[in-house]
Design a protein around this motif. Structure first.
Motif, PDB file in Angstrom:
ATOM      1  N   GLU A  68       0.823  -1.204   0.000  1.00 38.33           N
ATOM      2  CA  GLU A  68       0.000   0.000   0.000  1.00 38.33           C
ATOM      3  C   GLU A  68       0.863   1.263   0.000  1.00 38.33           C
ATOM      4  OE1 GLU A  68      -3.378   2.045  -0.539  1.00 38.33           O
ATOM      5  OE2 GLU A  68      -3.182  -0.135  -0.570  1.00 38.33           O
ATOM      6  N   LYS A  69       1.952   1.254   0.755  1.00 38.74           N
ATOM      7  CA  LYS A  69       2.851   2.422   0.795  1.00 38.74           C
ATOM      8  C   LYS A  69       3.425   2.693  -0.600  1.00 38.74           C
ATOM      9  CE  LYS A  69       7.029   4.048   3.152  1.00 38.74           C
ATOM     10  NZ  LYS A  69       8.009   3.745   4.203  1.00 38.74           N
ATOM     11  N   PHE A  70       3.864   1.633  -1.278  1.00 37.33           N
ATOM     12  CA  PHE A  70       4.406   1.806  -2.626  1.00 37.33           C
ATOM     13  C   PHE A  70       3.324   2.312  -3.572  1.00 37.33           C
ATOM     14  CE2 PHE A  70       7.963  -1.581  -2.072  1.00 37.33           C
ATOM     15  CZ  PHE A  70       8.692  -0.689  -1.321  1.00 37.33           C
ATOM     16  N   LYS A  71       2.133   1.771  -3.452  1.00 35.32           N
ATOM     17  CA  LYS A  71       1.029   2.169  -4.318  1.00 35.32           C
ATOM     18  C   LYS A  71       0.693   3.650  -4.118  1.00 35.32           C
ATOM     19  CE  LYS A  71      -3.714   0.826  -5.408  1.00 35.32           C
ATOM     20  NZ  LYS A  71      -4.818  -0.080  -5.032  1.00 35.32           N
ATOM     21  N   GLN A  72       0.640   4.084  -2.869  1.00 33.30           N
ATOM     22  CA  GLN A  72       0.314   5.486  -2.573  1.00 33.30           C
ATOM     23  C   GLN A  72       1.352   6.449  -3.131  1.00 33.30           C
ATOM     24  OE1 GLN A  72      -0.180   5.704   1.664  1.00 33.30           O
ATOM     25  NE2 GLN A  72      -2.225   4.817   1.604  1.00 33.30           N
ATOM     26  N   HIS A  73       2.594   6.007  -3.231  1.00 31.63           N
ATOM     27  CA  HIS A  73       3.664   6.864  -3.746  1.00 31.63           C
ATOM     28  C   HIS A  73       3.979   6.563  -5.217  1.00 31.63           C
ATOM     29  CE1 HIS A  73       4.190   7.468   0.577  1.00 31.63           C
ATOM     30  NE2 HIS A  73       4.699   8.627   0.225  1.00 31.63           N
ATOM     31  N   HIS A  74       3.097   5.806  -5.866  1.00 29.96           N
ATOM     32  CA  HIS A  74       3.230   5.490  -7.293  1.00 29.96           C
ATOM     33  C   HIS A  74       4.569   4.829  -7.610  1.00 29.96           C
ATOM     34  CE1 HIS A  74      -0.447   7.763  -7.773  1.00 29.96           C
ATOM     35  NE2 HIS A  74       0.125   8.768  -7.120  1.00 29.96           N
ATOM     36  N   ILE A  93      15.563 -12.610   8.537  1.00 28.51           N
ATOM     37  CA  ILE A  93      15.541 -12.401   7.089  1.00 28.51           C
ATOM     38  C   ILE A  93      14.495 -11.345   6.732  1.00 28.51           C
ATOM     39  CG2 ILE A  93      15.183 -13.486   4.830  1.00 28.51           C
ATOM     40  CD1 ILE A  93      17.762 -14.336   6.363  1.00 28.51           C
ATOM     41  N   ILE A  94      13.332 -11.383   7.377  1.00 30.04           N
ATOM     42  CA  ILE A  94      12.310 -10.356   7.153  1.00 30.04           C
ATOM     43  C   ILE A  94      12.875  -8.980   7.502  1.00 30.04           C
ATOM     44  CG2 ILE A  94      10.105  -9.443   7.980  1.00 30.04           C
ATOM     45  CD1 ILE A  94       9.132 -12.357   8.195  1.00 30.04           C
ATOM     46  N   GLN A  95      13.604  -8.881   8.603  1.00 31.73           N
ATOM     47  CA  GLN A  95      14.189  -7.603   9.001  1.00 31.73           C
ATOM     48  C   GLN A  95      15.181  -7.104   7.956  1.00 31.73           C
ATOM     49  OE1 GLN A  95      15.577  -8.716  12.900  1.00 31.73           O
ATOM     50  NE2 GLN A  95      13.699  -8.017  13.892  1.00 31.73           N
ATOM     51  N   VAL A  96      15.937  -8.013   7.358  1.00 27.69           N
ATOM     52  CA  VAL A  96      16.867  -7.628   6.294  1.00 27.69           C
ATOM     53  C   VAL A  96      16.095  -7.069   5.104  1.00 27.69           C
ATOM     54  CG1 VAL A  96      18.514  -8.524   4.589  1.00 27.69           C
ATOM     55  CG2 VAL A  96      18.697  -9.223   6.988  1.00 27.69           C
ATOM     56  N   PHE A  97      15.038  -7.774   4.696  1.00 28.43           N
ATOM     57  CA  PHE A  97      14.226  -7.294   3.569  1.00 28.43           C
ATOM     58  C   PHE A  97      13.565  -5.952   3.891  1.00 28.43           C
ATOM     59  CE2 PHE A  97      13.730 -11.849   1.911  1.00 28.43           C
ATOM     60  CZ  PHE A  97      14.718 -11.677   0.964  1.00 28.43           C
ATOM     61  N   ILE A  98      13.117  -5.764   5.117  1.00 24.46           N
ATOM     62  CA  ILE A  98      12.521  -4.491   5.517  1.00 24.46           C
ATOM     63  C   ILE A  98      13.533  -3.361   5.347  1.00 24.46           C
ATOM     64  CG2 ILE A  98      11.788  -3.155   7.554  1.00 24.46           C
ATOM     65  CD1 ILE A  98      10.195  -5.636   8.426  1.00 24.46           C
ATOM     66  N   ASN A  99      14.760  -3.584   5.783  1.00 24.67           N
ATOM     67  CA  ASN A  99      15.805  -2.564   5.633  1.00 24.67           C
ATOM     68  C   ASN A  99      16.082  -2.264   4.161  1.00 24.67           C
ATOM     69  OD1 ASN A  99      16.125  -2.310   8.391  1.00 24.67           O
ATOM     70  ND2 ASN A  99      17.808  -3.760   8.501  1.00 24.67           N
ATOM     71  N   ILE A 100      16.143  -3.311   3.347  1.00 24.14           N
ATOM     72  CA  ILE A 100      16.397  -3.121   1.915  1.00 24.14           C
ATOM     73  C   ILE A 100      15.250  -2.339   1.271  1.00 24.14           C
ATOM     74  CG2 ILE A 100      16.565  -4.335  -0.304  1.00 24.14           C
ATOM     75  CD1 ILE A 100      18.106  -6.559   1.262  1.00 24.14           C
ATOM     76  N   LEU A 101      14.008  -2.709   1.593  1.00 19.04           N
ATOM     77  CA  LEU A 101      12.859  -2.023   1.000  1.00 19.04           C
ATOM     78  C   LEU A 101      12.758  -0.572   1.476  1.00 19.04           C
ATOM     79  CD1 LEU A 101      10.223  -4.882   1.050  1.00 19.04           C
ATOM     80  CD2 LEU A 101      11.348  -3.890  -0.950  1.00 19.04           C
ATOM     81  N   ASN A 102      13.075  -0.327   2.743  1.00 20.08           N
ATOM     82  CA  ASN A 102      13.093   1.059   3.235  1.00 20.08           C
ATOM     83  C   ASN A 102      14.116   1.888   2.477  1.00 20.08           C
ATOM     84  OD1 ASN A 102      11.057   1.121   5.164  1.00 20.08           O
ATOM     85  ND2 ASN A 102      12.388   0.323   6.769  1.00 20.08           N
ATOM     86  N   ALA A 104      15.332   1.264  -0.523  1.00 19.25           N
ATOM     87  CA  ALA A 104      14.887   1.402  -1.917  1.00 19.25           C
ATOM     88  C   ALA A 104      13.793   2.467  -2.026  1.00 19.25           C
ATOM     89  CB  ALA A 104      14.384   0.053  -2.436  1.00 19.25           C
ATOM     90  N   PHE A 105      12.865   2.456  -1.082  1.00 22.11           N
ATOM     91  CA  PHE A 105      11.794   3.457  -1.070  1.00 22.11           C
ATOM     92  C   PHE A 105      12.375   4.862  -0.987  1.00 22.11           C
ATOM     93  CE2 PHE A 105       9.008   6.302   1.291  1.00 22.11           C
ATOM     94  CZ  PHE A 105       7.862   6.257   0.517  1.00 22.11           C
ATOM     95  N   GLN A 106      13.294   5.072  -0.062  1.00 26.03           N
ATOM     96  CA  GLN A 106      13.906   6.390   0.104  1.00 26.03           C
ATOM     97  C   GLN A 106      14.674   6.807  -1.143  1.00 26.03           C
ATOM     98  OE1 GLN A 106      16.154   6.062   3.723  1.00 26.03           O
ATOM     99  NE2 GLN A 106      14.326   6.007   5.010  1.00 26.03           N
ATOM    100  N   ALA A 107      15.262   5.842  -1.827  1.00 21.10           N
ATOM    101  CA  ALA A 107      16.063   6.157  -3.009  1.00 21.10           C
ATOM    102  C   ALA A 107      15.204   6.566  -4.205  1.00 21.10           C
ATOM    103  CB  ALA A 107      16.928   4.952  -3.390  1.00 21.10           C
ATOM    104  N   VAL A 108      13.987   6.040  -4.330  1.00 20.46           N
ATOM    105  CA  VAL A 108      13.197   6.310  -5.535  1.00 20.46           C
ATOM    106  C   VAL A 108      11.990   7.215  -5.313  1.00 20.46           C
ATOM    107  CG1 VAL A 108      13.870   4.104  -6.572  1.00 20.46           C
ATOM    108  CG2 VAL A 108      11.682   4.283  -5.361  1.00 20.46           C
ATOM    109  N   GLN A 109      11.648   7.529  -4.085  1.00 18.46           N
ATOM    110  CA  GLN A 109      10.382   8.230  -3.833  1.00 18.46           C
ATOM    111  C   GLN A 109      10.269   9.593  -4.507  1.00 18.46           C
ATOM    112  OE1 GLN A 109       9.521   9.132   0.256  1.00 18.46           O
ATOM    113  NE2 GLN A 109      11.612   9.713   0.705  1.00 18.46           N
ATOM    114  N   HIS A 110      11.382  10.249  -4.776  1.00 19.49           N
ATOM    115  CA  HIS A 110      11.326  11.567  -5.414  1.00 19.49           C
ATOM    116  C   HIS A 110      11.830  11.538  -6.856  1.00 19.49           C
ATOM    117  CE1 HIS A 110      10.161  13.296  -1.638  1.00 19.49           C
ATOM    118  NE2 HIS A 110      11.225  12.791  -1.044  1.00 19.49           N
ATOM    119  N   GLU A 111      12.042  10.364  -7.389  1.00 14.35           N
ATOM    120  CA  GLU A 111      12.523  10.230  -8.769  1.00 14.35           C
ATOM    121  C   GLU A 111      11.355  10.293  -9.748  1.00 14.35           C
ATOM    122  OE1 GLU A 111      15.769  10.067  -9.642  1.00 14.35           O
ATOM    123  OE2 GLU A 111      16.248  10.269  -7.517  1.00 14.35           O
ATOM    124  N   ASP A 112      11.664  10.607 -11.003  1.00 13.26           N
ATOM    125  CA  ASP A 112      10.637  10.602 -12.039  1.00 13.26           C
ATOM    126  C   ASP A 112      10.170   9.175 -12.323  1.00 13.26           C
ATOM    127  OD1 ASP A 112      10.752  13.358 -12.290  1.00 13.26           O
ATOM    128  OD2 ASP A 112      12.280  13.278 -13.862  1.00 13.26           O
TER     129      ASP A 112
END
Length: 125
Positions: A68-74, A93-102, A104-112
């Motif tokens: 849902e977070k990804f969807k809201q930020h397109h 392992i879930i915690q590792v994926f959470i860190n990676i996704l966080n 990744a989200f921060q890296a692309v949230q303001h990109e075109d």
């Protein structure tokens, strides 16, 4: 559910009621998946169980928390690859994926172009 009730009470097209029922069903499935993911993350605190883990299963559980977070930020998320298993603790392992996704989200949230690609690859060691 109220929308279904209103559709039926107002004598609207039953197909519209079916549309809303399917939407409710998908939402319930998504909530169920999120609850299971959170349970997996919190349920084993203090216990470090080593087990055979499906990378794709743990990844999908983690992605359910972020859909849902990804969807809201397109942000588009592409997952591909083959099934792979590791020996480890699923909570860690879930915690590792959470860190990676966080990250990744921060890296692309303001990109075109807002795209995150996740690819699994099995390597026999």
């Amino acid at each position: 559910v109220r929308a279904v009730e209103e559709c039926l009470a107002e004598g609207k097209n039953p197909e519209e009621a079916i549309y809303f029922l399917r939407k409710v069903s998908r939402t319930v499935d998504r909530i169920d998946h999120i609850v299971r993911s959170l349970s997996a993350l919190s349920g084993q605190e203090g216990i470090r169980r080593i087990e055979r883990i499906s990378i794709l299963e743990v990844l999908n559980d983690t992605l359910a928390l972020y859909a849902e977070k990804f969807k809201q930020h397109h942000i588009t998320l592409e997952v591909s690859g083959e099934e792979a298993f590791i020996e480890g603790n699923s909570t860690e392992i879930i915690q590792v994926f959470i860190n990676i996704l966080n990250n990744a989200f921060q890296a692309v949230q303001h990109e075109d172009v807002r795209l995150i690609r996740v690819h699994t690859h099995r390597t026999d060691l």
